[in-house]
Design an enzyme around this catalytic site. Structure first.
Site, PDB file in Angstrom:
ATOM      1  N   TRP A  10       0.811  -1.223   0.000  1.00 24.01           N
ATOM      2  CA  TRP A  10       0.000   0.000   0.000  1.00 24.01           C
ATOM      3  C   TRP A  10       0.845   1.274   0.000  1.00 24.01           C
ATOM      4  O   TRP A  10       0.311   2.363  -0.184  1.00 24.01           O
ATOM      5  CB  TRP A  10      -0.917   0.022   1.225  1.00 24.01           C
ATOM      6  CG  TRP A  10      -2.066  -0.934   1.181  1.00 24.01           C
ATOM      7  CD1 TRP A  10      -2.313  -1.912   0.245  1.00 24.01           C
ATOM      8  CD2 TRP A  10      -3.147  -1.006   2.119  1.00 24.01           C
ATOM      9  NE1 TRP A  10      -3.475  -2.576   0.542  1.00 24.01           N
ATOM     10  CE2 TRP A  10      -4.004  -2.037   1.703  1.00 24.01           C
ATOM     11  CE3 TRP A  10      -3.463  -0.311   3.282  1.00 24.01           C
ATOM     12  CZ2 TRP A  10      -5.162  -2.383   2.394  1.00 24.01           C
ATOM     13  CZ3 TRP A  10      -4.613  -0.654   3.981  1.00 24.01           C
ATOM     14  CH2 TRP A  10      -5.455  -1.674   3.530  1.00 24.01           C
ATOM     15  N   LYS A  11       2.141   1.119   0.303  1.00 25.47           N
ATOM     16  CA  LYS A  11       3.023   2.295   0.431  1.00 25.47           C
ATOM     17  C   LYS A  11       2.415   3.280   1.441  1.00 25.47           C
ATOM     18  O   LYS A  11       1.761   2.845   2.393  1.00 25.47           O
ATOM     19  CB  LYS A  11       3.271   2.922  -0.940  1.00 25.47           C
ATOM     20  CG  LYS A  11       3.787   1.876  -1.944  1.00 25.47           C
ATOM     21  CD  LYS A  11       4.388   2.454  -3.182  1.00 25.47           C
ATOM     22  CE  LYS A  11       4.881   1.312  -4.065  1.00 25.47           C
ATOM     23  NZ  LYS A  11       5.573   1.760  -5.248  1.00 25.47           N
ATOM     24  N   HIS A  95      12.854  -2.300  -0.182  1.00 24.96           N
ATOM     25  CA  HIS A  95      12.161  -1.762  -1.363  1.00 24.96           C
ATOM     26  C   HIS A  95      13.017  -0.661  -1.976  1.00 24.96           C
ATOM     27  O   HIS A  95      13.715   0.064  -1.266  1.00 24.96           O
ATOM     28  CB  HIS A  95      10.792  -1.217  -0.936  1.00 24.96           C
ATOM     29  CG  HIS A  95       9.926  -0.869  -2.101  1.00 24.96           C
ATOM     30  ND1 HIS A  95      10.092   0.299  -2.813  1.00 24.96           N
ATOM     31  CD2 HIS A  95       8.917  -1.539  -2.716  1.00 24.96           C
ATOM     32  CE1 HIS A  95       9.208   0.322  -3.802  1.00 24.96           C
ATOM     33  NE2 HIS A  95       8.491  -0.790  -3.764  1.00 24.96           N
ATOM     34  N   GLY A 233       1.870  -2.575  -6.193  1.00 24.72           N
ATOM     35  CA  GLY A 233       1.759  -1.256  -5.572  1.00 24.72           C
ATOM     36  C   GLY A 233       0.427  -0.617  -5.904  1.00 24.72           C
ATOM     37  O   GLY A 233      -0.608  -0.915  -5.305  1.00 24.72           O
ATOM     38  N   GLY A 234       0.435   0.268  -6.882  1.00 28.74           N
ATOM     39  CA  GLY A 234      -0.746   1.065  -7.225  1.00 28.74           C
ATOM     40  C   GLY A 234      -2.025   0.256  -7.351  1.00 28.74           C
ATOM     41  O   GLY A 234      -3.075   0.653  -6.821  1.00 28.74           O
TER      42      GLY A 234
END
Ligand code: PGA
Length: 251
Positions: A10-11, A95, A233-234
């Site tokens: 989700w960052k 990361h 990610g996105g």
């Protein structure tokens, strides 16, 4: 056969309310899907929320970083034992955003992997080259050195307790995906490098691909023989997209 794994990263996105609807969508979308394994790695403050919502479901959870130290006067750092207190199974380590923006060296990453393993967490160890490094033809040197730094600290046998994620930096958040053949070539290189030290560990090693994985390219990437799933990610921020990618890992 290695079981596929899809992990959402989700960052630094999310709030309590939006996480709730995202997780509800993921739980509903993945219910009854057991052929692969799934997880989400959320920001630290939301670990409790993830634990409350995901406990008893087929979706595991984890964090995106950890300290290499067990405890001490390290303001704002988070220890492995704190992550296990919240039921984490996974933790992303090294990361490229940590390596690039927060100056994490190969040595620091290796120490964090070691700390994670010692606490019973499964580190998802990220490796990957920049565009300049790819264009200079040194992808294997860069990825090999990142891998070797970890192996030299934890030993090759401990890789059985890790997940590797190959994430070419030029493909992260850019919409540019490595082609399945490009990704497969690096995945095969990573497996081969581990096999030079331990064939059995290499065979069992779960190697994820990350970098602009979307519902429309996931199935092709996941069909490659050395790609064992994805670090997303996105697309992990939209329940429908994440579930569609997870579905691609089922087949
Ligand atoms: P992306 O990110 O899917 O948004 O490219 C992947 C990652 O950084 O793990």
């Amino acid at each position: 056969m290695r079981r596929k794994l899809v992990v959402g990263n989700w960052k630094m996105y999310g709030r309590l309310a939006s996480n709730k609807s995202l997780l509800e969508g993921v739980i509903a979308g993945l219910s009854g899907m057991n052929a692969a394994a799934y997880a989400v790695c959320v920001p630290y403050p939301y670990l409790h929320q993830a634990q409350e919502m995901l406990r008893g479901t087929s979706v595991a959870w984890g964090a995106q970083n950890l300290s290499q130290f067990a405890e001490g006067a390290y303001t704002a750092e988070v220890a492995a034992g704190m992550l296990t207190d919240f039921g984490c199974r996974y933790v992303i380590v090294g990361h490229s955003e940590r390596r690039g923006l927060f100056a994490e060296s190969n040595e620091t990453v290796a120490a964090k992997v070691d700390a994670a393993i010692k606490s019973g967490l499964t580190p998802i160890v990220c490796l990957g080259e920049t565009l300049a490094e790819r264009e200079a033809g040194i992808t294997e040197q860069v990825v090999g050195a990142q891998l070797d730094a970890v192996v030299s600290v934890v030993g090759v046998a401990a890789l059985a307790k890790t997940v590797i994620a190959y994430e070419p930096v030029w493909a992260i958040g850019t919409g540019k995906t490595a082609s399945p053949a490009q990704a497969q070539a690096v995945h095969a290189f990573i497996r081969q490098r581990v096999a030079q030290q331990d064939g059995q560990v290499a065979q069992g090693l779960c190697i994820l691909y990350g970098g602009s994985v979307k519902p429309n390219n996931a199935a092709e990437l996941f069909s490659m023989s050395d790609i064992d799933g994805g670090l997303i990610g996105g697309a992990s921020l939209a329940a429908n997209d994440f579930v569609a990618i997870c579905r691609a890992a089922q087949n």
